[in-house]
Design an enzyme around this catalytic site. Structure first.
Site, PDB file in Angstrom:
ATOM      1  NE  ARG A  96      -4.020  -1.654   2.397  1.00 32.25           N
ATOM      2  CZ  ARG A  96      -3.807  -2.756   3.105  1.00 32.25           C
ATOM      3  NH1 ARG A  96      -2.667  -2.909   3.772  1.00 32.25           N
ATOM      4  NH2 ARG A  96      -4.722  -3.702   3.139  1.00 32.25           N
ATOM      5  CB  ILE A  97       3.692   2.446   2.099  1.00 34.63           C
ATOM      6  CG1 ILE A  97       2.930   2.380   3.436  1.00 34.63           C
ATOM      7  CG2 ILE A  97       4.617   3.660   2.098  1.00 34.63           C
ATOM      8  CD1 ILE A  97       3.811   2.123   4.647  1.00 34.63           C
ATOM      9  CB  THR A 143      12.274  -6.919  -6.907  1.00 34.60           C
ATOM     10  OG1 THR A 143      13.093  -6.285  -7.885  1.00 34.60           O
ATOM     11  CG2 THR A 143      12.686  -8.363  -6.771  1.00 34.60           C
ATOM     12  NE  ARG A 161      10.071  -2.658  10.833  1.00 36.52           N
ATOM     13  CZ  ARG A 161       9.191  -1.650  10.792  1.00 36.52           C
ATOM     14  NH1 ARG A 161       9.471  -0.541  10.152  1.00 36.52           N
ATOM     15  NH2 ARG A 161       8.031  -1.742  11.419  1.00 36.52           N
ATOM     16  CD  GLU A 193      14.936   2.156  13.269  1.00 37.96           C
ATOM     17  OE1 GLU A 193      15.205   2.364  12.075  1.00 37.96           O
ATOM     18  OE2 GLU A 193      13.815   2.351  13.763  1.00 37.96           O
ATOM     19  CG  HIS A 227      11.173   4.381  12.609  1.00 37.24           C
ATOM     20  ND1 HIS A 227      11.508   3.069  12.845  1.00 37.24           N
ATOM     21  CD2 HIS A 227      10.021   4.346  11.897  1.00 37.24           C
ATOM     22  CE1 HIS A 227      10.593   2.270  12.304  1.00 37.24           C
ATOM     23  NE2 HIS A 227       9.684   3.024  11.729  1.00 37.24           N
ATOM     24  N   GLY A 243       8.330   8.491   9.897  1.00 38.05           N
ATOM     25  CA  GLY A 243       7.507   8.502   8.686  1.00 38.05           C
ATOM     26  C   GLY A 243       6.030   8.748   8.956  1.00 38.05           C
TER      27      GLY A 243
END
Lengths: 355, 355
Positions: free
Chosen positions: B168-169, B189, B263, B292, B316, B318
């Protein structure tokens, strides 16, 4: 005898369009790749030139034009602006003047969207958390470092963007924001003397529906009060100086973001610093700044604590992409060639008012 | 007797949906606004709870679940991930588990576009020229600090974006890039075991025409070689670890940009630092980084000279927008209320495989 073309600036691969011509004597400032052309070099080499290629850093004034002599037929600048050229004198000598409008529209529009995202997400602050090693100790909570969102969603379906200056670049920004990010409403403030653009706006709106719900011309107080993201894309000069001042900024929303890709002088830097520090607005992204390039450690916007975290400043690089600068160079070369060949330039200034 | 709901995390205004209910005893970690909930507080307060609200920082393991006791009916996490929850044990006790997928799609897609623009325009470098007072001495030349352009133009009409992870993103990013920025071609891919998605891709392509000319599934070497902008949006885990490694990065274009909002473990940090330093790729924008949050002054990506100028690292964030986090909080509250009321959650995990 060969016609002489003097080139003060780096044209990249487009230079070969000049040097491949056997009938031309092409004289290039030898350090063009990384150093601006000294005026002394220009004055010495411009003598007897038919064509002259400059960037906005070279002043083409009476001294240069007289040094060139009566054979000068074309001045071609790799820029949209032409304040550095003495247009009345060039017109009186029947010299064609080429420039490079339009080609940088998309590059600058990209830059405006980038600055809107950086200012809303406050990347100066968030990236510095990483580089200052503060990430490991960062306490994650759901609203920590959260920011106004540019895109609309089902649960937050309305976003209003405002424009001060609503020309080609503004319209390219609007296309990105509506079609790409689902922005729902747009407003702009026209120049006081401009006639209403009802037909143009209706056509623009039709092309951006159903994403865009409304596009309206509004007065300055409404522009300030209603814009979630405000884009300054107005030209410089006395008529626009400090249109974004303290009273305008005080009317804006505390979650609103200001972006300036127009001219630095439109925004009062001192008022903007105050607005950021005191939270009248959320953030700012600037590609142009008042008094640029004299912006640095002592300037209130990038330097002051409580301001710099909310204010992204990029040194006037909106159009600085490989693709766009290469096209500007190509157009600059074509313009000077047409000029020395006595043909009409591909993109020439209309000098009629001075002739 | 009132049902008890224990809240470990900040829910903003959505908390009132809980506290307004007279029949509930709502116990909130008192420093939720700015501090993560200590495990000792959770273990002490969870006793007798019907509902438990957590973020990804609170491990809900056997110890917590047993401390809660047999009355626990609902665990609701304000996150997309659920690695911190002991799902088999919760399933065996018939506890419903709520989470918050989908709602953060647009916020993360905005972040991905921002990072693509920042990495291509190298904003770490350009903004530091201003703050370090280097702007006044900057020599303007047409190609100085010029960068790859995200948007297409009439004179540069082809741009290929690649996706590792095409959920979806990624599709939300693609919509922004094609409709907003005129990107012309897209490749991705798929997971090795995934069946071909011919129908889905045809429908996506149809929705993005005429801007998008092609959308194709390709192998990893082609993804590396053909992407002008590559977006990593794959999940973590062993199956995706270091899919972006030295051999992949060596195949990429020197003008290409890498963005990671998936990730951190998918990208080999050491290889990426080498790729940036030696110019195999142009730049990188990372919202997630291997290891992280232990990324800072000693980490190769934000710290090393020759790398940091080309590598934007955001900690992180987003999904960190007001709008999205508020919706995540609302959904988290609705989930826990439905769970303690014995109704089906609005967004509950399917625990069937463990029941």
């Amino acid at each position: 005898m060969k016609k002489k073309i003097v080139v003060c600036t780096d044209l990249g691969p487009a230079l070969s369009l000049l040097t491949l011509r056997d009938d031309l004597d092409v004289v290039v400032w030898p350090h063009a790749v990384d150093t601006e052309c000294p005026r002394a070099w220009l004055l010495e080499n411009v003598q007897g030139a038919s064509g002259l290629v400059v960037c906005f850093k070279e002043r083409v004034d009476g001294e240069v034009i007289k040094a060139a002599g009566s054979g000068l037929r074309a001045v071609s600048t790799i820029s949209v602006g032409y304040d550095h050229l003495d247009l009345p004198l060039l017109a009186s000598r029947n010299v064609q003047v080429g420039y490079t409008p339009d080609v940088l529209t998309d590059a600058v529009a990209d830059s405006a969207v980038m600055l809107a995202l950086m200012a809303s997400r406050r990347t100066n602050l968030t990236t510095s958390l990483v580089t200052s090693n503060a990430w490991p100790a960062f306490q994650w909570t759901p609203f920590a470092l959260s920011a106004p969102q540019l895109s609309t969603t089902l649960f937050s379906p309305k976003r209003t963007v405002g424009f001060l200056g609503f020309g080609r670049i503004a319209q390219a920004v609007l296309r990105r924001l509506t079609l790409g990010f689902g922005v729902s409403d747009a407003i702009y403030t026209p120049r006081p003397e401009a006639p209403p653009q009802v037909m143009r706006d209706a056509e623009l709106l039709r092309g951006l529906m159903p994403n865009l719900h409304s596009l309206r011309a509004v007065d300055m107080p409404t522009l300030a009060a209603d814009s979630d993201f405000l884009f300054v894309l107005a030209p410089g000069g006395e008529a626009t100086r400090h249109l974004i001042d303290e009273s305008f900024l005080r009317r804006m929303k505390p979650t609103s973001v200001l972006v300036n890709n127009g001219r630095g002088s439109v925004v009062d830097s001192t008022a903007l610093a105050k607005a950021l520090k005191e939270g009248w607005i959320w953030g700012a992204g600037l590609d142009v700044v008042e008094e640029e390039p004299h912006v640095g450690v002592k300037h209130v916007l990038p330097a002051e604590q409580g301001v710099r975290e909310k204010c992204v400043v990029v040194p006037h690089l909106g159009s600085a992409t490989h693709e766009t600068r290469a096209e500007m160079a190509r157009l600059t070369v074509v313009n000077v060639l047409r000029g020395v060949d006595g043909e009409q330039m591909e993109s020439g200034l209309d000098l009629g008012r001075w002739q």
